[in-house]
Write a protein that holds these residues in place. Structure first.
Motif, PDB file in Angstrom:
ATOM      1  N   GLU A  70       0.842  -1.192   0.000  1.00 56.49           N
ATOM      2  CA  GLU A  70       0.000   0.000   0.000  1.00 56.49           C
ATOM      3  C   GLU A  70       0.874   1.238   0.000  1.00 56.49           C
ATOM      4  O   GLU A  70       2.001   1.236   0.511  1.00 56.49           O
ATOM      5  CB  GLU A  70      -0.963  -0.001   1.181  1.00 56.49           C
ATOM      6  N   SER A  71       0.342   2.290  -0.615  1.00 57.13           N
ATOM      7  CA  SER A  71       1.054   3.564  -0.651  1.00 57.13           C
ATOM      8  C   SER A  71       0.062   4.684  -0.902  1.00 57.13           C
ATOM      9  O   SER A  71      -1.051   4.458  -1.383  1.00 57.13           O
ATOM     10  CB  SER A  71       2.117   3.559  -1.752  1.00 57.13           C
ATOM     11  N   LYS A  93      -3.587  -8.195   7.368  1.00 57.54           N
ATOM     12  CA  LYS A  93      -3.982  -6.842   7.745  1.00 57.54           C
ATOM     13  C   LYS A  93      -2.819  -5.903   7.474  1.00 57.54           C
ATOM     14  O   LYS A  93      -1.678  -6.214   7.784  1.00 57.54           O
ATOM     15  CB  LYS A  93      -4.359  -6.815   9.227  1.00 57.54           C
ATOM     16  N   SER A  94      -3.140  -4.760   6.883  1.00 53.92           N
ATOM     17  CA  SER A  94      -2.159  -3.699   6.695  1.00 53.92           C
ATOM     18  C   SER A  94      -2.663  -2.478   7.463  1.00 53.92           C
ATOM     19  O   SER A  94      -3.616  -2.577   8.225  1.00 53.92           O
ATOM     20  CB  SER A  94      -1.987  -3.388   5.204  1.00 53.92           C
ATOM     21  N   ASP A  95      -2.052  -1.339   7.249  1.00 50.42           N
ATOM     22  CA  ASP A  95      -2.509  -0.135   7.944  1.00 50.42           C
ATOM     23  C   ASP A  95      -3.937   0.245   7.568  1.00 50.42           C
ATOM     24  O   ASP A  95      -4.706   0.701   8.402  1.00 50.42           O
ATOM     25  CB  ASP A  95      -1.576   1.050   7.646  1.00 50.42           C
ATOM     26  N   TRP A  96      -4.296   0.062   6.291  1.00 54.21           N
ATOM     27  CA  TRP A  96      -5.596   0.542   5.810  1.00 54.21           C
ATOM     28  C   TRP A  96      -6.482  -0.543   5.206  1.00 54.21           C
ATOM     29  O   TRP A  96      -7.592  -0.270   4.762  1.00 54.21           O
ATOM     30  CB  TRP A  96      -5.388   1.621   4.754  1.00 54.21           C
ATOM     31  N   LEU A  97      -6.017  -1.788   5.144  1.00 51.26           N
ATOM     32  CA  LEU A  97      -6.772  -2.848   4.465  1.00 51.26           C
ATOM     33  C   LEU A  97      -6.749  -4.115   5.313  1.00 51.26           C
ATOM     34  O   LEU A  97      -5.746  -4.436   5.938  1.00 51.26           O
ATOM     35  CB  LEU A  97      -6.123  -3.127   3.100  1.00 51.26           C
ATOM     36  N   CYS A 118      -4.562  10.142  -3.314  1.00 51.30           N
ATOM     37  CA  CYS A 118      -5.058   8.781  -3.543  1.00 51.30           C
ATOM     38  C   CYS A 118      -4.208   7.765  -2.796  1.00 51.30           C
ATOM     39  O   CYS A 118      -3.017   7.937  -2.613  1.00 51.30           O
ATOM     40  CB  CYS A 118      -5.031   8.459  -5.033  1.00 51.30           C
ATOM     41  N   ARG A 119      -4.878   6.696  -2.382  1.00 53.52           N
ATOM     42  CA  ARG A 119      -4.196   5.545  -1.803  1.00 53.52           C
ATOM     43  C   ARG A 119      -4.267   4.402  -2.806  1.00 53.52           C
ATOM     44  O   ARG A 119      -5.275   4.222  -3.490  1.00 53.52           O
ATOM     45  CB  ARG A 119      -4.882   5.085  -0.524  1.00 53.52           C
ATOM     46  N   PHE A 120      -3.192   3.599  -2.838  1.00 47.40           N
ATOM     47  CA  PHE A 120      -3.130   2.454  -3.730  1.00 47.40           C
ATOM     48  C   PHE A 120      -2.853   1.195  -2.912  1.00 47.40           C
ATOM     49  O   PHE A 120      -2.028   1.215  -2.007  1.00 47.40           O
ATOM     50  CB  PHE A 120      -2.027   2.645  -4.778  1.00 47.40           C
TER      51      PHE A 120
END
Length: 140
Positions: A70-71, A93-97, A118-120
């Motif tokens: 993610e970025s 799990k990541s920071d946002w997903l 935007c986040r990817f």
């Protein structure tokens, strides 16, 4: 005696060669069913409010998440990998997903954003020797 060994080898070698076909290494690509569709840029679009996306694999009943990258636009890419612990890997799990695999279902939840860029996200899934990627773009 030497002649018998050569004859034996002549019969055995073709058996080994015929048992190693290219078909053994080919896995059918993963096929997915979902109500959401990719946009023309190849991403699943996510609103600033986040969202939950459900995908059903039509040809594999067991798969697991391997990695999330993610970025933010112009930012550094972060990578999150599943940890193998001798049991089935069913979520990541990541920071946002957050992604969870249950049977043939994959559920991906993306958190809301207040960022002005935007986040990817790229979620990698694997089932044996076949894998697939899900790319999401969260607008602001």
């Amino acid at each position: 005696m030497r002649r018998k060994i050569w004859l034996l080898l002549l019969f055995i070698i073709p058996l080994f060669l015929s048992s190693c076909t290219e078909e053994d290494g080919k896995w059918e690509p993963m096929k997915w069913r979902s109500e959401v569709k990719k946009s023309s840029d190849g991403y699943y679009q996510v609103s600033p409010n986040g969202g939950t996306f459900v995908f059903q694999c039509k040809n594999y009943s067991l798969f697991w998440p391997i990695e999330v990258k993610e970025s933010e636009e112009g930012g550094i890419e972060k990578s999150f990998r599943s940890e193998y612990n001798n049991s089935k890997i069913t979520s990541i799990k990541s920071d946002w997903l957050t992604a969870k695999c249950e049977g043939s279902m994959l559920t991906v939840t993306i958190q809301p954003t207040t960022s002005k860029c935007c986040r990817f996200f790229k979620l990698s899934i694997e089932a044996g020797d076949v894998g697939d990627d899900f790319c999401f773009k969260q607008s602001y």
